[in-house]
Design an enzyme around this catalytic site. Structure first.
Site, PDB file in Angstrom:
ATOM      1  N   ASP A  14       0.823  -1.208   0.000  1.00 16.68           N
ATOM      2  CA  ASP A  14       0.000   0.000   0.000  1.00 16.68           C
ATOM      3  C   ASP A  14       0.855   1.256   0.000  1.00 16.68           C
ATOM      4  O   ASP A  14       2.047   1.227   0.300  1.00 16.68           O
ATOM      5  CB  ASP A  14      -0.934   0.021   1.200  1.00 16.68           C
ATOM      6  CG  ASP A  14      -0.198   0.043   2.548  1.00 16.68           C
ATOM      7  OD1 ASP A  14       0.837  -0.646   2.665  1.00 16.68           O
ATOM      8  OD2 ASP A  14      -0.645   0.742   3.475  1.00 16.68           O
ATOM      9  N   GLU A  52       0.184  -1.408   5.595  1.00 16.44           N
ATOM     10  CA  GLU A  52       1.243  -1.018   6.532  1.00 16.44           C
ATOM     11  C   GLU A  52       1.087   0.426   6.953  1.00 16.44           C
ATOM     12  O   GLU A  52       1.348   0.788   8.109  1.00 16.44           O
ATOM     13  CB  GLU A  52       2.612  -1.238   5.868  1.00 16.44           C
ATOM     14  CG  GLU A  52       3.808  -1.047   6.785  1.00 16.44           C
ATOM     15  CD  GLU A  52       4.372   0.375   6.776  1.00 16.44           C
ATOM     16  OE1 GLU A  52       5.316   0.643   7.535  1.00 16.44           O
ATOM     17  OE2 GLU A  52       3.857   1.229   6.010  1.00 16.44           O
TER      18      GLU A  52
END
Length: 373
Positions: A79, A140
């Site tokens: 991400d 994350e």
């Protein structure tokens, strides 16, 4: 050595796939395909379902042929922070950046590209390797959710390398702080601000008194603290009866962290009481810190890998959290390695392709060194 043309194409392909937290489906499908082509056993877990995302963690494993050596994992997150939609990529000479309207996403797509290219470069040499595991995780950027939700029994490696910090390439983060979050609701009493303010208890004012007395920012070389969100009130003519406060403290010293959190919590409660309000405060351990020295095996391996490609690595103390915090807490020695990007999380983010090549060479070198440990 890295194939620059192939590496650049991989990196640009990754950048073109929009992947904010909880929306990593496109990246997950891309890396699963690439890893399968490289001979890895690939699986995707159910983390996406559990956190409300559209993709899970990608876990890949390739059994080694070396008769000795250490099994390692290489980790990146899929991400990015936002904004990333409508990304326009600009390449000038050696530098890749956005047009300044969005972030670039080199954090952490440069890491993914370096891992894919480093593996492919190593495999093309037909040298023996020990077991290699790849962990490409989700979300994350919003609390290490992918790593936290990963079933650690799926990790077959003995040492971990998280390719998730910026310049310089091969910088080794050997310590990182523990992190406590603070959530407080200050409750006062509403009243008409013009007719009878005396009957009110201003929750925002109580919060202001508390925050104004807190030690915040850089406390010392190991400790930081912040109040990041204050929300309260319903209208300008109503004495506010509630105020939400969100804060945090981080330290590489557990003793200092405990003291800082107690300081912040005590002030919230004491100043609220002085104003006739109450403070309902919750704290949460977001992750625990870690600390290594150059004598620890995971650090020694990273140092040797860097030196083999002509880089004298810089040992760094980190100020933020990463997936390495989660893996170390689970008992898997892991450090964070520099990939070479600059100004992450901003529209000024950029990376030099020459640094991305070095990061790929570092991955290749890590695999080679691990095979002979």
């Amino acid at each position: 050595m890295a194939n620059r043309e192939r590496l650049t194409k991989t990196f640009l392909d990754l950048l073109q796939i929009n992947s904010p937290s909880k929306s990593e489906r496109g990246i997950a499908d891309y890396v699963k395909s690439r890893l399968s082509e490289l001979g890895f056993e690939v699986q995707e877990d159910d983390t996406g379902t559990r956190i409300g995302g559209n993709a899970g963690n990608v876990i890949a494993f390739r059994r080694g042929t070396a008769t000795s050596g250490r099994a390692i994992f290489l980790c990146c997150h899929m991400d990015t922070v936002e904004p990333t939609s409508d990304l326009q990529i600009k390449i000038a000479d050696d530098v890749v950046r956005s047009d300044g309207k969005t972030i670039l996403g080199a954090d952490n797509k440069a890491g993914i590209a370096a891992v894919l290219e480093g593996i492919e470069s190593f495999l093309s040499t037909n040298r023996s390797a020990s077991d290699i595991q790849i962990l490409f995780d989700v979300s994350e950027e919003i609390g290490l959710l992918g790593a936290k939700n990963l079933d650690k029994s799926l990790v077959r490696a003995e040492l971990g390398f998280v390719m998730d910090t910026g310049a310089p390439v091969a910088g080794i983060v050997v310590s990182a702080p523990s992190h406590e979050s603070i959530r407080a609701e200050i409750r006062g009493r509403a009243a008409h601000a013009g007719v009878e303010p005396e009957k009110g208890v201003n929750a925002i004012l109580a919060t202001a008194y508390a925050v104004s007395k807190m030690r915040l920012g850089r406390i010392d070389s190991e400790t930081t603290a912040n109040i990041g969100v204050i929300e309260g009130g319903k209208a300008r003519n109503i004495v506010p009866d509630s105020c939400l406060v969100l804060g945090e403290a981080r330290s590489r010293s557990e003793e200092k962290l405990v003291a800082q959190v107690e300081h912040m919590v005590s002030l919230l409660k004491e100043e609220a009481a002085k104003c006739g309000a109450t403070a309902h405060v919750e704290t949460k351990r977001e992750y625990s810190g870690f600390r290594f020295t150059e004598d620890d095996e995971v650090v020694r391996l990273a140092i040797e890998a860097a030196r083999r490609i002509g880089i004298e690595p810089e040992l760094q103390d980190g100020g933020g959290g990463s997936d390495a915090n989660v893996f170390n807490e689970a008992g898997i020695p892991s450090v964070v390695l520099g990939v070479g990007y600059h100004n992450p999380h901003t529209p000024e983010e950029f990376i030099r392709l020459s640094d991305l090549e070095k990061a790929s060479d570092l991955v290749c070198s890590l695999i080679a060194v691990a095979a002979h440990k």
